[in-house]
Scaffold this motif. Structure first.
Motif, PDB file in Angstrom:
ATOM      1  N   UNK A  95     -28.066 -10.434 -70.895  1.00 35.23           N
ATOM      2  CA  UNK A  95     -26.631 -10.224 -71.107  1.00 35.23           C
ATOM      3  C   UNK A  95     -26.109  -8.967 -70.411  1.00 35.23           C
ATOM      4  N   UNK A  96     -26.862  -8.448 -69.441  1.00 31.92           N
ATOM      5  CA  UNK A  96     -26.430  -7.219 -68.765  1.00 31.92           C
ATOM      6  C   UNK A  96     -25.590  -7.533 -67.533  1.00 31.92           C
ATOM      7  N   UNK A  97     -24.585  -6.698 -67.335  1.00 37.09           N
ATOM      8  CA  UNK A  97     -23.752  -6.797 -66.145  1.00 37.09           C
ATOM      9  C   UNK A  97     -24.067  -5.616 -65.238  1.00 37.09           C
ATOM     10  N   UNK A  98     -24.079  -5.818 -63.936  1.00 41.00           N
ATOM     11  CA  UNK A  98     -24.386  -4.698 -63.037  1.00 41.00           C
ATOM     12  C   UNK A  98     -23.257  -3.665 -63.024  1.00 41.00           C
ATOM     13  N   UNK A  99     -23.652  -2.408 -63.062  1.00 39.77           N
ATOM     14  CA  UNK A  99     -22.717  -1.296 -62.945  1.00 39.77           C
ATOM     15  C   UNK A  99     -22.907  -0.607 -61.600  1.00 39.77           C
ATOM     16  N   UNK A 100     -23.483  -1.322 -60.673  1.00 41.21           N
ATOM     17  CA  UNK A 100     -23.799  -0.787 -59.350  1.00 41.21           C
ATOM     18  C   UNK A 100     -23.156  -1.662 -58.292  1.00 41.21           C
ATOM     19  N   UNK A 101     -23.044  -1.115 -57.109  1.00 42.82           N
ATOM     20  CA  UNK A 101     -22.446  -1.841 -55.986  1.00 42.82           C
ATOM     21  C   UNK A 101     -23.490  -2.517 -55.106  1.00 42.82           C
ATOM     22  N   UNK A 102     -24.751  -2.010 -55.145  1.00 38.53           N
ATOM     23  CA  UNK A 102     -25.786  -2.554 -54.267  1.00 38.53           C
ATOM     24  C   UNK A 102     -27.169  -2.341 -54.868  1.00 38.53           C
ATOM     25  N   UNK A 103     -28.115  -3.084 -54.360  1.00 43.30           N
ATOM     26  CA  UNK A 103     -29.507  -2.941 -54.785  1.00 43.30           C
ATOM     27  C   UNK A 103     -30.006  -1.533 -54.473  1.00 43.30           C
ATOM     28  N   UNK A 104     -29.648  -1.023 -53.299  1.00 45.82           N
ATOM     29  CA  UNK A 104     -30.087   0.322 -52.902  1.00 45.82           C
ATOM     30  C   UNK A 104     -29.593   1.390 -53.865  1.00 45.82           C
ATOM     31  N   UNK A 105     -28.409   1.213 -54.395  1.00 43.05           N
ATOM     32  CA  UNK A 105     -27.856   2.198 -55.331  1.00 43.05           C
ATOM     33  C   UNK A 105     -28.756   2.334 -56.558  1.00 43.05           C
ATOM     34  N   UNK A 106     -29.230   1.225 -57.099  1.00 42.78           N
ATOM     35  CA  UNK A 106     -30.109   1.279 -58.266  1.00 42.78           C
ATOM     36  C   UNK A 106     -31.416   1.975 -57.922  1.00 42.78           C
ATOM     37  N   UNK A 107     -32.028   1.579 -56.805  1.00 42.27           N
ATOM     38  CA  UNK A 107     -33.314   2.170 -56.448  1.00 42.27           C
ATOM     39  C   UNK A 107     -33.175   3.638 -56.071  1.00 42.27           C
ATOM     40  N   UNK A 108     -32.027   4.040 -55.532  1.00 42.42           N
ATOM     41  CA  UNK A 108     -31.778   5.457 -55.264  1.00 42.42           C
ATOM     42  C   UNK A 108     -31.677   6.242 -56.564  1.00 42.42           C
ATOM     43  N   UNK A 109     -31.010   5.674 -57.573  1.00 39.19           N
ATOM     44  CA  UNK A 109     -30.908   6.334 -58.877  1.00 39.19           C
ATOM     45  C   UNK A 109     -32.301   6.518 -59.490  1.00 39.19           C
ATOM     46  N   UNK A 110     -33.139   5.513 -59.365  1.00 41.01           N
ATOM     47  CA  UNK A 110     -34.500   5.597 -59.906  1.00 41.01           C
ATOM     48  C   UNK A 110     -35.295   6.651 -59.140  1.00 41.01           C
ATOM     49  N   UNK A 111     -35.197   6.628 -57.828  1.00 36.22           N
ATOM     50  CA  UNK A 111     -35.906   7.608 -56.988  1.00 36.22           C
ATOM     51  C   UNK A 111     -35.462   9.027 -57.339  1.00 36.22           C
ATOM     52  N   UNK A 112     -34.161   9.241 -57.455  1.00 39.12           N
ATOM     53  CA  UNK A 112     -33.640  10.568 -57.801  1.00 39.12           C
ATOM     54  C   UNK A 112     -34.114  11.000 -59.193  1.00 39.12           C
ATOM     55  N   UNK A 113     -34.144  10.069 -60.122  1.00 39.13           N
ATOM     56  CA  UNK A 113     -34.631  10.385 -61.466  1.00 39.13           C
ATOM     57  C   UNK A 113     -36.094  10.793 -61.452  1.00 39.13           C
ATOM     58  N   UNK A 114     -36.894  10.110 -60.655  1.00 36.74           N
ATOM     59  CA  UNK A 114     -38.318  10.457 -60.544  1.00 36.74           C
ATOM     60  C   UNK A 114     -38.505  11.840 -59.936  1.00 36.74           C
ATOM     61  N   UNK A 115     -37.681  12.176 -58.954  1.00 33.59           N
ATOM     62  CA  UNK A 115     -37.777  13.494 -58.324  1.00 33.59           C
ATOM     63  C   UNK A 115     -37.347  14.596 -59.293  1.00 33.59           C
ATOM     64  N   UNK A 116     -36.275  14.363 -60.031  1.00 36.34           N
ATOM     65  CA  UNK A 116     -35.765  15.379 -60.949  1.00 36.34           C
ATOM     66  C   UNK A 116     -36.646  15.519 -62.190  1.00 36.34           C
ATOM     67  N   UNK A 117     -37.218  14.413 -62.638  1.00 38.31           N
ATOM     68  CA  UNK A 117     -38.053  14.409 -63.841  1.00 38.31           C
ATOM     69  C   UNK A 117     -39.398  13.739 -63.517  1.00 38.31           C
ATOM     70  N   UNK A 118     -40.303  14.451 -62.824  1.00 34.19           N
ATOM     71  CA  UNK A 118     -41.547  13.828 -62.352  1.00 34.19           C
ATOM     72  C   UNK A 118     -42.475  13.334 -63.466  1.00 34.19           C
ATOM     73  N   UNK A 119     -42.344  13.863 -64.665  1.00 32.70           N
ATOM     74  CA  UNK A 119     -43.192  13.419 -65.776  1.00 32.70           C
ATOM     75  C   UNK A 119     -42.548  12.312 -66.611  1.00 32.70           C
ATOM     76  N   UNK A 120     -41.393  11.824 -66.169  1.00 31.66           N
ATOM     77  CA  UNK A 120     -40.666  10.793 -66.901  1.00 31.66           C
ATOM     78  C   UNK A 120     -41.488   9.497 -66.949  1.00 31.66           C
ATOM     79  N   UNK A 121     -41.499   8.884 -68.099  1.00 32.03           N
ATOM     80  CA  UNK A 121     -42.192   7.610 -68.255  1.00 32.03           C
ATOM     81  C   UNK A 121     -41.232   6.448 -68.394  1.00 32.03           C
ATOM     82  N   UNK A 122     -39.983   6.736 -68.770  1.00 32.60           N
ATOM     83  CA  UNK A 122     -39.013   5.673 -68.964  1.00 32.60           C
ATOM     84  C   UNK A 122     -37.617   6.208 -68.699  1.00 32.60           C
ATOM     85  N   UNK A 123     -36.788   5.367 -68.118  1.00 34.11           N
ATOM     86  CA  UNK A 123     -35.378   5.705 -67.920  1.00 34.11           C
ATOM     87  C   UNK A 123     -34.539   4.564 -68.476  1.00 34.11           C
TER      88      UNK A 123
END
Length: 134
Positions: A98-126
């Motif tokens: 039941x989720x709707x996308x809040x993004x404009x492109x596939x790259x936008x999502x993967x960039x958000x994930x990549x940035x989150x990993x860089x900012x929080x390297x010990x993160x296990x879940x977002x």
């Protein structure tokens, strides 16, 4: 970046699956693996549980019993987690049907994930979502 995406979907929820296909696969180009969710009707109509449900535990934790829908949802996430662990996947994206996308492109999502990993390297879940206004 490519992370497997799994979408929990009830077999009887055809319209929800169609919306995921339209919004996420057709429009944004995601490759999504559908995983059949455990239906609350299995509990309500057949008294069928996959995992033992102990009524006292949720009462102690959340001050009320879980609904059959909540039990079925938790069961679905556990079954999907077991599958992912059996496949040896290091990272995945879980979504419900039941989720709707809040993004404009596939790259936008993967960039958000990549940035989150860089900012929080010990993160296990977002958790990436926009809260509903009540």
């Amino acid at each position: 970046m490519s992370i497997p995406i799994y979408c929990l979907n009830l077999k009887r929820a055809d319209k929800r699956k169609e919306q995921i296909i339209e919004n996420w696969i057709n429009k944004l180009g995601f490759d999504i693996n559908f995983f059949e969710a455990f239906d609350k009707k299995e509990i309500e109509e057949k008294n069928h549980y996959i995992y033992q449900y102990q009524h006292k535990i949720p009462i102690l934790k959340i001050k009320r019993p879980m609904s059959t829908g909540e039990i079925a949802c938790a069961t679905s996430f556990c079954l999907l987690s077991e599958k992912i662990l059996s496949l040896g996947l290091d990272e995945v994206i879980f979504m419900e049907d039941d989720v709707l996308p809040l993004i404009e492109s596939k790259n936008q999502l993967f960039d958000m994930i990549k940035n989150g990993k860089e900012e929080y390297p010990n993160m296990e879940m977002a958790l990436l979502f926009k809260p509903c206004e009540v």
